[in-house]
Enzyme design. Sequence first.
Site, PDB file in Angstrom:
ATOM      1  N   ASP A   1      -8.036  -7.875  -1.263  1.00 56.59           N
ATOM      2  CA  ASP A   1      -7.705  -6.721  -2.103  1.00 56.59           C
ATOM      3  C   ASP A   1      -7.748  -5.430  -1.276  1.00 56.59           C
ATOM      4  OD1 ASP A   1      -7.568  -5.363  -4.884  1.00 56.59           O
ATOM      5  OD2 ASP A   1      -9.338  -4.455  -3.956  1.00 56.59           O
TER       6      ASP A   1
ATOM      7  N   LYS B   1      -4.568  -2.674  -0.224  1.00 54.17           N
ATOM      8  CA  LYS B   1      -4.643  -1.213  -0.351  1.00 54.17           C
ATOM      9  C   LYS B   1      -4.481  -0.541   1.012  1.00 54.17           C
ATOM     10  CE  LYS B   1      -7.582  -1.753  -4.416  1.00 54.17           C
ATOM     11  NZ  LYS B   1      -9.001  -1.996  -4.832  1.00 54.17           N
TER      12      LYS B   1
END
Lengths: 436, 436
Positions: free
Chosen positions: B201, B205
């Site tokens: 994750d 980003k």
Amino acid sequence: MKEIGVGLVGFGTVGAGVVEGLQRNGALLAERQGVKLRLAKVADLDLERDRGVQVNPGMMTRDAMAAVEDPAVQIVVELIGGVRAARDVILRALELGKPVVTANKALLAEQGAELFQRAAERLTHIHFEASVAGGVPIIRALRDGLAANRIRSVYGILNGTCNYILTRMDRDHVTFEHALKEAQAAGYAEADPALDIDGVDTAHKAAILAGLSYGVFVPMAAVHVEGIRGIAKADIENARALGYRVKLLAVVKEAAGAIEVRVHPTLIPAEQMLASVGGVFNAILVDGDLTGPTAYYGRGAGRLPTASAVLSDLADAARLVALGKRPAMWPERRADAARVRDIGSVEARYYLRVSLLDRPGVLGRLAGVLGQHDISIASVVQKEAHAGKHVPVVIVTHVAREAHMQVALEAIDAMAEVGARTVRLRIEDMEHERKA
Amino acid sequence: MKEIGVGLVGFGTVGAGVVEGLQRNGALLAERQGVKLRLAKVADLDLERDRGVQVNPGMMTRDAMAAVEDPAVQIVVELIGGVRAARDVILRALELGKPVVTANKALLAEQGAELFQRAAERLTHIHFEASVAGGVPIIRALRDGLAANRIRSVYGILNGTCNYILTRMDRDHVTFEHALKEAQAAGYAEADPALDIDGVDTAHKAAILAGLSYGVFVPMAAVHVEGIRGIAKADIENARALGYRVKLLAVVKEAAGAIEVRVHPTLIPAEQMLASVGGVFNAILVDGDLTGPTAYYGRGAGRLPTASAVLSDLADAARLVALGKRPAMWPERRADAARVRDIGSVEARYYLRVSLLDRPGVLGRLAGVLGQHDISIASVVQKEAHAGKHVPVVIVTHVAREAHMQVALEAIDAMAEVGARTVRLRIEDMEHERKA
């Protein structure tokens, strides 16, 4: 690509920073934003002084209004400061329908109502990111990023001079007078420091933030202001003993239907992020009803940080002039594989925890393995001693190359004297930040 | 005021937050931005579950494409997550020329190139403020506020689950497994936590931030990713003893013409601002060549913070649809004098340093004066003792009203036993922040 002509009125420290920023990053800004800024006119009373940047002499004038009115100028940047002359420049630009970019917090706080009304009548805009917290995009954060929030409170450290003085008093135990003299010698405080240390500059910025947060003009007379002249070493030390730090704080909040706007020296819990903001840095803590607390931090003044804010506003204004809207800014180029650095060629300092047999000469062998792979040791700590058993040895290295480290670790973990697999973490010193 | 119809695809936690935010602050947002958002359609496979918000049942559908294609829908919000179905929804919306707002970092990191190209071909936009750091407007900061800067580096704590686990391990000396179980019990970690704790994750980003910083798509395969599964209590404690904290850090930088994008557990100097970011909070340190270091901090996930980002994007998209540009957002109303709170009615806790004669009964008289003015004492410290002389007495009060304090201070300074003028500073506890 469309070119937009910029008229710069006021060629002082920030003005020179804007010219330098444009010369250095103008092409990058144009590529990102889809419109090119071209310096068309520079006005200042002093045409001679060396500002460390080159400007075509034919572009320079002592007549501010001539720069504003020049047909090649489509956007006016007002950086002369003060209230009277700056106001005339801005009103004339608006009258001509030219958008204005300004860093003038005093003027906005005191006469913003009239100026923004005039801009609306002339269907143009005043951009003022540079008026609060220099390079930190706090105006955009409040206006755009947090637009869906009811703002519960804004707490700001907004004056670098005061924060420098208070930080010096706190960390180095000097008096207010001593810290002020130092700040003046370092160029962080004016010869007449009243506007800063009496809290007036912070109050101007607080009024602007209150305006953005609550959609109303807050007259300066309604802002309660106390400065930091009265702060004694004893108070800083008492506060510290109680678990607080002393900061000149702007407080903006809405409670029970009324707005509070005040500026005063304040005790802040030491564990609070704002308490750790030192030196000339600024920080703003904004509490939105949806976001909860958010914070913004950076240099609140200075030639290039303030120029960054002015240039971002110029780009905004230019897009409105040229395109009527902004282009999407997402990369249109794919990363050429060669341009993304492979992890093997990345350099870092490393933390290693090696499970090493506690026996004479073993540590030397380990150091030898690292040395063979161009990795030099900055420190070694072996806390426990259990002759003949495995103990944790913590090693911090100097800067080394990842590919070398990977090979070295394989060699280390293959050593007969090494027990569990070696733990390897990278260290980021973020030097630019620590030096700041 | 123009109304713009919104189609919400995905009515889960964030979707319900968007509806709640719109119901709560929609009028405020409309007033600020000059255009009104109206929920037109909500699509989700589950039409029954109680989300804690009321939606007209006639507005709901199980058919995502029906919501996208509905003529009343002018902007599509994609909040279903995952890659395949979300991609179909977004491509269909773009095909119809409808702008898209999404929080889907996985999809953007993996297929952003194609999606943004499609948006450009259809002359519309994809807005993605919610994809990184929840309520913190970091996308806007990089895209707009720092547009004039060459980005030297971006360091980010971008995953609340990992930061919660590492913070618990550091502050409460628990193991990784223990902290993970706690995070799951508190709802901060999924039943299958792999995407978070293995760093994926954060890597999504990081790729998005790298794209904005350097104008190139960074393929996920080029991002080096290590998670936090291997971190032992011993390493956290060793790091602390060395003056560091361990964080899962996204590192994005450009050096020697190549970009670095990597995610790994990292030792950060304890005095660094990022080191103090605890729990589920996110923070990003961006170093621009003009601004120097700037930082952004807040809740990186959760129903309302993420909704705040979605709503700010919706406002942007709606302005483009309705007006072709944004209106200036500066207050048009003057502050009604009654709405700005007078300093006398402001309440705060106070720090007082009183120069008090060291004689029996004097402290009691002082407390009596404060009590008469509704000011109660939280603590008193008198460090020195010099019978018959003036000594500094430090008092911290409970919450009191400024007007009362002013009168009390006059009375105190008029006491025969008080020497120098009493020093009075306010304490701001910023409780919302300390509770967080």
